[in-house]
Design a protein around this motif. Structure first.
Motif, mmCIF file in Angstrom:
data_model
loop_
_atom_site.group_PDB
_atom_site.id
_atom_site.type_symbol
_atom_site.label_atom_id
_atom_site.label_comp_id
_atom_site.label_asym_id
_atom_site.label_seq_id
_atom_site.Cartn_x
_atom_site.Cartn_y
_atom_site.Cartn_z
ATOM 1 N N VAL A 218 0.838 -1.204 0.000
ATOM 2 C CA VAL A 218 0.000 0.000 0.000
ATOM 3 C C VAL A 218 0.873 1.255 0.000
ATOM 4 O O VAL A 218 0.623 2.201 -0.757
ATOM 5 N N PHE B 11 0.937 4.150 -2.994
ATOM 6 C CA PHE B 11 0.686 5.574 -2.761
ATOM 7 C C PHE B 11 1.889 6.423 -3.167
ATOM 8 O O PHE B 11 1.735 7.483 -3.764
ATOM 9 N N TYR C 51 2.017 6.433 -6.981
ATOM 10 C CA TYR C 51 0.881 7.219 -7.469
ATOM 11 C C TYR C 51 1.202 8.715 -7.386
ATOM 12 O O TYR C 51 1.020 9.453 -8.347
ATOM 13 N N LEU C 52 1.680 9.162 -6.242
ATOM 14 C CA LEU C 52 2.026 10.572 -6.077
ATOM 15 C C LEU C 52 3.168 10.986 -7.000
ATOM 16 O O LEU C 52 3.150 12.069 -7.582
ATOM 17 N N ALA D 48 -5.534 -0.265 -3.658
ATOM 18 C CA ALA D 48 -4.821 0.915 -3.156
ATOM 19 C C ALA D 48 -4.790 2.019 -4.215
ATOM 20 O O ALA D 48 -4.929 3.208 -3.878
ATOM 21 N N LEU D 49 -4.628 1.651 -5.480
ATOM 22 C CA LEU D 49 -4.661 2.651 -6.554
ATOM 23 C C LEU D 49 -6.024 3.328 -6.633
ATOM 24 O O LEU D 49 -6.119 4.552 -6.808
ATOM 25 N N ALA E 263 -6.301 5.675 -3.716
ATOM 26 C CA ALA E 263 -5.468 6.859 -3.957
ATOM 27 C C ALA E 263 -6.145 7.808 -4.942
ATOM 28 O O ALA E 263 -6.153 9.030 -4.742
ATOM 29 N N SER E 264 -6.742 7.248 -5.977
ATOM 30 C CA SER E 264 -7.435 8.067 -6.974
ATOM 31 C C SER E 264 -8.651 8.757 -6.360
ATOM 32 O O SER E 264 -8.863 9.960 -6.562
ATOM 33 N N THR F 35 -7.486 11.479 -3.962
ATOM 34 C CA THR F 35 -7.002 12.644 -4.709
ATOM 35 C C THR F 35 -8.181 13.472 -5.214
ATOM 36 O O THR F 35 -8.172 14.701 -5.109
#
Length: 143
Positions: free
Chosen positions: A9, A13, A16-17, A69-70, A73-74, A77
Motif C-alpha cells: 500500500v 501511494f 501514485y504521487l 490501493a490505486l 489513492a485516486s 485525490t
C-alpha cells in the motif's frame, strides 16, 4: 515472495504521487486528445512501474491489494481536490488566457506547445474566421 500488505500500500501511494507529479510537470492531455506517442508513453509507464507497486510479489492477492490501493489513492485525490482549491490548482492547473482583445498571447501559445495551425483549426471549428473576432479565449488545463 511474501511482502507485508502495508509495504505494498505504501509503495502504491508513493508511486501514485510520483506519477501525479511527473504528469503535472510534463503536461498531459485528455484521453481523447492523446497523440500516439502520449499513448505509448502511458502504456510503457504502467509497465515500468507495475513491478514496483508490489515489490516483485506477483501473487493474486498482492495484485488485488495494489489495484485497491490505486483506486483509493485516486478517490482520495479527487476528494481532496474537490475540498481544496489550492490542491486542485496544483493537480489540474488553471485556465489561461490564449486570446485577449483579438490578439494571441504568444507566451501561452509557446508554453502550451500550440501551433498557429492548431489554433486556427480550433477557431474555425468554432465558427471563427479570424483571431481578431475573439475578445477573449481561454485554454483549459486539460487542453
Amino acid at each position: 515472495m511474501d511482502i507485508h500488505p502495508l509495504i505494498i500500500v505504501g509503495r502504491v501511494f508513493f508511486i501514485y504521487l510520483a506519477l501525479l507529479v511527473i504528469l503535472r510537470v510534463t503536461g498531459r492531455s485528455t484521453l481523447s486528445q492523446l497523440r500516439p506517442i502520449d499513448f505509448i508513453t502511458m502504456l510503457l509507464m504502467s509497465e515500468t512501474v507495475g513491478p514496483a507497486l508490489t515489490a516483485g510479489d506477483d501473487s493474486l492477492w498482492a495484485g488485488i491489494l495494489a489495484a485497491f490501493a490505486l483506486c483509493v489513492a485516486s478517490a482520495l485525490t479527487a476528494w481532496v481536490s474537490y475540498r481544496s482549491r489550492w490542491f486542485d490548482h496544483v493537480i489540474d492547473g488553471e485556465a489561461q488566457v490564449l486570446i485577449k482583445h483579438g490578439r494571441v498571447v504568444e507566451e501561452v501559445l509557446r508554453k502550451r506547445h500550440i501551433t498557429d495551425e492548431a489554433l486556427r483549426t480550433a477557431l474555425h471549428q468554432s465558427g471563427v474566421l479570424s483571431v481578431s473576432e475573439v475578445e477573449r479565449a481561454f485554454i483549459e488545463p486539460d487542453g
